[in-house]
Design an enzyme around this catalytic site. Structure first.
Site, mmCIF file in Angstrom:
data_model
loop_
_atom_site.group_PDB
_atom_site.id
_atom_site.type_symbol
_atom_site.label_atom_id
_atom_site.label_comp_id
_atom_site.label_asym_id
_atom_site.label_seq_id
_atom_site.Cartn_x
_atom_site.Cartn_y
_atom_site.Cartn_z
ATOM 1 N N GLY A 183 -7.719 9.761 46.011
ATOM 2 C CA GLY A 183 -6.408 9.700 46.661
ATOM 3 C C GLY A 183 -5.731 8.339 46.642
ATOM 4 O O GLY A 183 -4.905 8.047 47.505
ATOM 5 N N SER A 184 -6.041 7.501 45.625
ATOM 6 C CA SER A 184 -5.366 6.191 45.610
ATOM 7 C C SER A 184 -3.875 6.343 45.293
ATOM 8 O O SER A 184 -3.052 5.559 45.781
ATOM 9 C CB SER A 184 -6.042 5.226 44.639
ATOM 10 O OG SER A 184 -5.807 5.594 43.309
ATOM 11 N N ASN A 185 -3.513 7.343 44.499
ATOM 12 C CA ASN A 185 -2.079 7.585 44.265
ATOM 13 C C ASN A 185 -1.404 8.087 45.536
ATOM 14 O O ASN A 185 -0.259 7.702 45.830
ATOM 15 C CB ASN A 185 -1.880 8.570 43.113
ATOM 16 C CG ASN A 185 -1.979 7.888 41.763
ATOM 17 O OD1 ASN A 185 -1.078 7.146 41.369
ATOM 18 N ND2 ASN A 185 -3.075 8.111 41.056
ATOM 19 N N LYS A 244 -7.453 33.200 41.127
ATOM 20 C CA LYS A 244 -6.766 31.897 41.113
ATOM 21 C C LYS A 244 -5.325 32.053 41.586
ATOM 22 O O LYS A 244 -4.785 31.192 42.274
ATOM 23 C CB LYS A 244 -6.783 31.319 39.702
ATOM 24 C CG LYS A 244 -8.135 30.763 39.329
ATOM 25 C CD LYS A 244 -8.115 30.124 37.951
ATOM 26 C CE LYS A 244 -9.509 29.657 37.582
ATOM 27 N NZ LYS A 244 -9.691 29.471 36.152
ATOM 28 N N MET A 258 -7.239 18.257 40.379
ATOM 29 C CA MET A 258 -7.932 18.541 39.123
ATOM 30 C C MET A 258 -7.983 20.027 38.782
ATOM 31 O O MET A 258 -9.049 20.557 38.437
ATOM 32 C CB MET A 258 -9.338 17.938 39.181
ATOM 33 C CG MET A 258 -9.317 16.432 39.271
ATOM 34 S SD MET A 258 -8.315 15.711 37.943
ATOM 35 C CE MET A 258 -8.699 13.986 38.120
ATOM 36 N N ARG A 259 -6.851 20.685 38.900
ATOM 37 C CA ARG A 259 -6.767 22.096 38.528
ATOM 38 C C ARG A 259 -5.465 22.344 37.791
ATOM 39 O O ARG A 259 -4.474 21.675 38.066
ATOM 40 C CB ARG A 259 -6.728 22.987 39.779
ATOM 41 C CG ARG A 259 -8.040 23.150 40.384
ATOM 42 C CD ARG A 259 -7.974 23.877 41.706
ATOM 43 N NE ARG A 259 -9.236 23.676 42.358
ATOM 44 C CZ ARG A 259 -10.320 24.397 42.109
ATOM 45 N NH1 ARG A 259 -10.268 25.431 41.315
ATOM 46 N NH2 ARG A 259 -11.456 24.113 42.681
ATOM 47 N N VAL A 293 -2.279 24.238 37.484
ATOM 48 C CA VAL A 293 -1.464 24.973 38.450
ATOM 49 C C VAL A 293 -0.997 26.285 37.833
ATOM 50 O O VAL A 293 -0.550 26.323 36.680
ATOM 51 C CB VAL A 293 -0.263 24.093 38.871
ATOM 52 C CG1 VAL A 293 0.726 24.886 39.682
ATOM 53 C CG2 VAL A 293 -0.762 22.885 39.650
ATOM 54 N N ASN A 345 3.370 15.612 38.398
ATOM 55 C CA ASN A 345 1.969 15.264 38.160
ATOM 56 C C ASN A 345 1.877 13.876 37.560
ATOM 57 O O ASN A 345 2.791 13.447 36.855
ATOM 58 C CB ASN A 345 1.353 16.276 37.178
ATOM 59 C CG ASN A 345 -0.113 16.004 36.892
ATOM 60 O OD1 ASN A 345 -0.901 15.755 37.811
ATOM 61 N ND2 ASN A 345 -0.485 16.026 35.616
ATOM 62 N N HIS A 393 -0.540 11.612 35.019
ATOM 63 C CA HIS A 393 -1.609 11.766 34.038
ATOM 64 C C HIS A 393 -1.953 10.392 33.460
ATOM 65 O O HIS A 393 -1.047 9.647 33.085
ATOM 66 C CB HIS A 393 -1.165 12.716 32.919
ATOM 67 C CG HIS A 393 -2.250 12.949 31.924
ATOM 68 N ND1 HIS A 393 -3.345 13.748 32.182
ATOM 69 C CD2 HIS A 393 -2.457 12.435 30.689
ATOM 70 C CE1 HIS A 393 -4.163 13.729 31.149
ATOM 71 N NE2 HIS A 393 -3.643 12.935 30.229
HETATM 72 C C1 GAR Z 1 -5.738 9.276 38.457
HETATM 73 O O1 GAR Z 1 -6.122 8.369 37.474
HETATM 74 C C2 GAR Z 1 -4.860 10.372 37.878
HETATM 75 O O2 GAR Z 1 -4.021 9.906 36.860
HETATM 76 C C3 GAR Z 1 -5.910 11.313 37.334
HETATM 77 O O3 GAR Z 1 -6.914 11.329 38.302
HETATM 78 C C4 GAR Z 1 -6.935 10.077 38.976
HETATM 79 C C5 GAR Z 1 -6.845 10.335 40.460
HETATM 80 O O4 GAR Z 1 -7.020 9.143 41.175
HETATM 81 N N1 GAR Z 1 -5.352 12.620 37.116
HETATM 82 C C6 GAR Z 1 -5.724 13.404 36.094
HETATM 83 O O5 GAR Z 1 -6.565 13.082 35.285
HETATM 84 C C7 GAR Z 1 -5.012 14.738 36.043
HETATM 85 N N2 GAR Z 1 -5.332 15.397 34.801
HETATM 86 P P1 GAR Z 1 -6.630 9.069 42.712
HETATM 87 O O6 GAR Z 1 -7.320 10.250 43.374
HETATM 88 O O7 GAR Z 1 -7.210 7.758 43.171
HETATM 89 O O8 GAR Z 1 -5.121 9.127 42.830
#
Ligand code: GAR
Length: 215
Positions: free
Chosen positions: A12-14, A65, A90-91, A93, A107, A109
């Protein structure tokens, strides 16, 4: 004020970067709910710390789903969420949620799409041996990481990089471009024409291209 719903699966850093922008007064939005599909997601701790409502929805409790995503859509709609944020969710949608929020799901990526979609975008880049990678914020459509691109940022890749070192470099820019994309939406500056996102008054930003000497 823009009502956000955030979906996350892990660290969850984003999510945190978005919270920080809101709390600093740089993003006129409110996070109405965090929904996680993993009861151990660290994102939950962040929600608690910032008094944000959170909900764990266990995908295994649903017959399909589609039912899982119908439940998510219901929870978001009941809180008047306008924009849905996939912050490390990580799913893939499903159609039902996309139809409930057309061009209203974003999203992030960790690669320069359309290169390296799917899981482990950073590892794919290291293994392929490219010299520039980065991250992409896009609207979500039914494909895997195929929706209209909103913002991208680029970082250099060294032959000595590992998945971890590249991920760390990319993550710093993820934390800049995700709030920026949400801000553009909140300011009513985004529109989608075909697969192209138009942005009113868009300024090219050097900070979205990291110079090796600035790392
Ligand atoms: C991030 O690097 C994001 O870009 C990636 O997961 C990480 C989540 O980090 N997302 C994907 O790979 C989606 N396909 P976070 O939980 O610290 O935000």
């Amino acid at each position: 004020m823009l009502n956000l719903g955030v979906l996350a699966s892990g660290r969850g850093s984003n999510f945190q970067a978005i919270i920080d922008e809101i709390e600093a007064g740089r993003l006129d939005a409110e996070i109405k709910i965090l929904i996680v599909d993993n009861p151990n997601a660290y994102a939950i701790e962040r929600a608690k710390r910032h008094s944000i409502e959170y909900l764990y929805i266990n995908p295994k409790e649903f017959p399909s789903k589609d039912d899982f995503f119908i439940k998510i859509a219901d929870e978001l709609k009941s809180r008047d969420v306008e924009l849905v944020i996939l912050a490390g969710f990580m799913r893939i949608v499903r159609k039902f949620l996309i139809d409930a929020f057309p061009n209203r799901i974003m999203n992030i990526h960790p690669a320069l799409l359309p290169s390296f979609p799917g899981l482990h975008g950073q590892k794919q880049a290291v293994d392929y041996g490219i010299r520039i990678s980065g991250c992409t914020v896009h609207f979500v459509d039914e494909g895997m990481d195929t929706g209209p691109v909103i913002i991208q940022a680029a970082v250099p890749v060294s032959p000595d990089d590992t998945e971890d070192s590249l991920s760390a470099r990319i993550l710093k820019l993820e934390h800049k471009i995700f709030p920026e994309a949400i801000r553009l939406y909140a300011e009513g500056r985004l529109s989608v024409e075909g697969r192209v996102v138009k942005i009113k008054g868009y300024e090219l930003k050097d900070e979205f291209i990291v110079n090796p000497s600035l790392r």
